[in-house]
Design a protein around this motif. Sequence first.
Motif, short mmCIF file in Angstrom:
data_model
loop_
_atom_site.label_atom_id
_atom_site.label_comp_id
_atom_site.label_asym_id
_atom_site.label_seq_id
_atom_site.Cartn_x
_atom_site.Cartn_y
_atom_site.Cartn_z
N TYR A 290 -7.92 35.08 10.81
CA TYR A 290 -6.96 34.33 11.62
C TYR A 290 -5.54 34.51 11.11
O TYR A 290 -4.58 34.56 11.87
N ALA A 291 -5.41 34.62 9.75
CA ALA A 291 -4.08 34.70 9.14
C ALA A 291 -3.54 36.13 9.11
O ALA A 291 -2.49 36.37 8.56
N HIS A 292 -4.28 37.08 9.68
CA HIS A 292 -3.82 38.48 9.68
C HIS A 292 -2.48 38.60 10.37
O HIS A 292 -2.26 38.07 11.45
N PHE A 293 -1.55 39.32 9.73
CA PHE A 293 -0.21 39.47 10.28
C PHE A 293 -0.18 40.74 11.14
O PHE A 293 -0.21 41.85 10.62
N PRO A 294 -0.08 40.59 12.45
CA PRO A 294 -0.12 41.77 13.33
C PRO A 294 1.17 42.58 13.23
O PRO A 294 2.26 42.03 13.17
N GLU A 295 1.03 43.90 13.21
CA GLU A 295 2.20 44.78 13.17
C GLU A 295 2.43 45.47 14.51
O GLU A 295 3.37 46.24 14.65
N SER B 147 8.98 38.95 31.58
CA SER B 147 9.25 40.19 30.85
C SER B 147 8.18 40.39 29.78
O SER B 147 7.42 39.48 29.46
N ILE B 148 8.14 41.59 29.24
CA ILE B 148 7.17 41.95 28.20
C ILE B 148 7.88 42.65 27.05
O ILE B 148 8.70 43.54 27.26
N LEU B 149 7.55 42.22 25.84
CA LEU B 149 8.06 42.87 24.64
C LEU B 149 6.90 43.58 23.95
O LEU B 149 5.92 42.93 23.55
N SER B 150 6.99 44.89 23.83
CA SER B 150 5.99 45.68 23.11
C SER B 150 6.55 46.01 21.73
O SER B 150 7.72 46.38 21.60
N PHE B 151 5.72 45.87 20.69
CA PHE B 151 6.19 46.18 19.34
C PHE B 151 5.13 46.94 18.58
O PHE B 151 3.92 46.74 18.76
N ASN B 152 5.60 47.85 17.73
CA ASN B 152 4.69 48.68 16.94
C ASN B 152 5.46 49.21 15.74
O ASN B 152 6.46 49.91 15.90
N GLY B 153 5.02 48.83 14.56
CA GLY B 153 5.74 49.25 13.35
C GLY B 153 7.12 48.64 13.31
O GLY B 153 7.28 47.42 13.34
N SER B 154 8.15 49.46 13.26
CA SER B 154 9.53 48.97 13.19
C SER B 154 10.25 49.08 14.54
O SER B 154 11.46 48.90 14.61
N GLU B 155 9.51 49.38 15.62
CA GLU B 155 10.11 49.53 16.93
C GLU B 155 9.67 48.42 17.88
O GLU B 155 8.56 47.90 17.79
N ALA C 216 4.54 35.07 11.09
CA ALA C 216 3.19 35.59 11.28
C ALA C 216 3.22 36.93 12.02
O ALA C 216 2.23 37.65 12.03
N ILE C 217 4.35 37.23 12.66
CA ILE C 217 4.59 38.57 13.24
C ILE C 217 5.81 39.10 12.49
O ILE C 217 6.94 38.71 12.77
N PRO C 218 5.61 39.95 11.49
CA PRO C 218 6.67 40.25 10.51
C PRO C 218 7.84 41.08 11.01
O PRO C 218 8.85 41.17 10.30
N LEU C 219 7.78 41.69 12.19
CA LEU C 219 8.89 42.52 12.65
C LEU C 219 10.10 41.65 12.98
O LEU C 219 10.00 40.68 13.73
N SER C 220 11.27 42.01 12.44
CA SER C 220 12.51 41.24 12.65
C SER C 220 13.16 41.62 13.97
O SER C 220 14.22 42.25 14.02
N SER C 221 12.51 41.23 15.06
CA SER C 221 12.98 41.58 16.40
C SER C 221 12.86 40.37 17.30
O SER C 221 12.63 39.25 16.83
N GLY C 222 13.04 40.58 18.60
CA GLY C 222 12.95 39.48 19.55
C GLY C 222 13.35 39.92 20.93
O GLY C 222 13.66 41.09 21.17
N PRO C 223 13.37 38.98 21.89
CA PRO C 223 13.74 39.32 23.27
C PRO C 223 15.19 39.77 23.37
O PRO C 223 16.02 39.44 22.54
N ILE C 224 15.47 40.52 24.43
CA ILE C 224 16.76 41.17 24.69
C ILE C 224 17.23 41.88 23.42
O ILE C 224 16.49 42.67 22.86
N GLY C 225 18.43 41.60 22.91
CA GLY C 225 18.91 42.32 21.73
C GLY C 225 18.85 41.53 20.44
O GLY C 225 19.51 41.88 19.47
N THR C 226 18.04 40.47 20.39
CA THR C 226 18.03 39.61 19.21
C THR C 226 17.24 40.24 18.06
O THR C 226 16.26 40.94 18.27
N ASN C 227 17.66 39.94 16.85
CA ASN C 227 17.03 40.48 15.64
C ASN C 227 17.61 39.75 14.44
O ASN C 227 18.45 38.86 14.59
N GLY C 228 17.16 40.14 13.24
CA GLY C 228 17.82 39.67 12.02
C GLY C 228 17.19 38.48 11.34
O GLY C 228 17.72 38.02 10.32
N LEU C 229 16.05 37.97 11.84
CA LEU C 229 15.36 36.87 11.19
C LEU C 229 14.09 37.40 10.51
O LEU C 229 13.61 38.48 10.85
#
Length: 262
Positions: free
Chosen positions: A22-27, A75-83, A176-189
């Motif tokens: 359950y605690a697995h952090f998805p990348e 909308s849909i946000l797809s994430f994989n690795g650092s993208e 719990a989702i370690p990528l520093s991204s977000g909707p539209i152009g948000t990032n940095g957390l």
Amino acid sequence: MKRFILLVVVNALLSSVSFGQYAHFPESGVIHFEKRVHLKNFMKRKMALSKSDNFDRSYMDQLMSKAPESYVYKSILSFNGSESRYDPVKEEQTAIMRNLEWYGFDYAGSYYQHIDKGLFKNKMNYNGGDILLEDSLLNIKWKVTNEYRDIAGYNCRRANGVLLDSIFVVAFYTDAIPLSSGPIGTNGLPGMILGLAVPEQHYNIYATKVEMGQPQITSEFAKKRDKPMRRADFQAFMRDRLRVGDWYTEAEFNYMMVNMLL
């Protein structure tokens, strides 16, 4: 008694395995978002800043009398690795909404971010044509707070941010989702942003579902011969095209730019 103790130990081990899963952090995966725009508040603000003549104001008043208080875009946000890539879900619009969208509360934008490379790309629709941007990641000054909220089943922490020099935003992110991204152009957390509010623009974006998977992320929005602009070049281009000072007030132009550059 020995058999009872053995069962307790086995159950404890199974519980720890389940918890670990359950605690697995998805990348990688896909996040479904809903953007709620408070239409009438947005338009009231725009009209207050505008130089529109009496005919335009009368026309806008007629539209707003028939418009809903708010409208939801998916909308849909797809994430994989650092993208990551954030795309609108195409839906049929009513005649009222097609007319209102001309005033700029949503530009059907697609956004690509490569966090490790610091790269940002955006394609948006403006008056029936595509505008392409390519620049560094948006710089947002964050201050993390001790407020928490559950969003789409994830415990999210609040952060207050300032971007584009003076625009205040509120975000809720999960580590719990370690990528520093977000909707539209948000990032940095330190994790994925699952909730975002932009009070000045009268909208908020919240995740409704997170699905694990291995989506293929593409950074391409157009043909290779199409040349993108940087944010500063785009602002200069739009300032000249809209004849700021004659057709648009400075305040109205800045209001529009926030929605296009964020």
